[in-house]
Design an enzyme around this catalytic site. Sequence first.
Site, short mmCIF file in Angstrom:
data_model
loop_
_atom_site.label_atom_id
_atom_site.label_comp_id
_atom_site.label_asym_id
_atom_site.label_seq_id
_atom_site.Cartn_x
_atom_site.Cartn_y
_atom_site.Cartn_z
N GLY A 139 1.24 1.30 3.13
CA GLY A 139 2.00 1.59 1.91
C GLY A 139 1.27 1.11 0.69
O GLY A 139 0.10 0.69 0.75
N ASN A 140 1.95 1.18 -0.44
CA ASN A 140 1.35 0.69 -1.68
C ASN A 140 2.43 -0.01 -2.50
O ASN A 140 3.60 -0.01 -2.14
CB ASN A 140 0.68 1.83 -2.45
N ARG A 141 2.03 -0.58 -3.60
CA ARG A 141 2.93 -1.45 -4.36
C ARG A 141 3.69 -0.73 -5.46
O ARG A 141 4.25 -1.36 -6.33
CB ARG A 141 2.14 -2.62 -4.92
#
Length: 232
Positions: free
Chosen positions: A29-31
């Site tokens: 995932g990413n932030r």
Amino acid sequence: DVERPLAGRTVVVTAGGTREPLDPVRFLGNRSSGKQGIAVAKALSAAGATVRFVAAHMDQPAPEGVELSVAGTAVELRAAVREAVRGADGLVMAAAVADFRPAAYNDSKIKKTGDDGAPTIELVRNPDILAEIVAERRAGAELPEVIVGFAAETGDEAASVEEYGRAKLARKGCDVLVVNEVGEQKGFGRDENAATLLFREDAPGGPRAPEHVAGSKDDVARKVADVMGEAF
Ligand code: C5P
């Protein structure tokens, strides 16, 4: 209508970050928090637009008063965007879409092996949704008249944030690219933002000089809504 320049217009907004599953419990995932996309949706709604909001994973609730659809992965987001852009006037791609996904999905949780070994995860490319849609529009498909992308960039010795942004605008071919300067104090998950809007030379609304916005994500969002209003 000066107050509601986008009355009668439909705009698709994507927000949040995609998650690419590895197994039933893990993902890449990413932030992305979803904040910028939510702010854009609110600004467009305030300007009178009907907003179709495509939400990837966000750490806050979707705004009220939008037509909501949800997407977990990049491939799901692509399908949701394709559906949403039918008959829409604008598209704002504020979502952080994973560039890669695991080549294989494990139906059961990936286990540790007894020998201290660790698995190697093979990745494959995800579709670039923005670039794809722009290419199809160029080929004559009926797609939104105004397409806005977002890009997080850092400058370095070789080139400035704006120069990297210009190159990306050319690569993606969208009408407007909102370039965010990311760094320690700015960007993901934060309310404050510094952005530069870059315009394609023959963008709807005519050629225009880059515009700088220093302030909150709401300020950037209002600028995006203003630009959209002027383009139509
Ligand atoms: O290339 P980069 O990821 O920096 O581009 C960011 C822009 O492209 C954003 O508007 C994002 O929503 C969009 N994008 C996309 N599909 C991808 C990667 C990014 O539509 N696979």
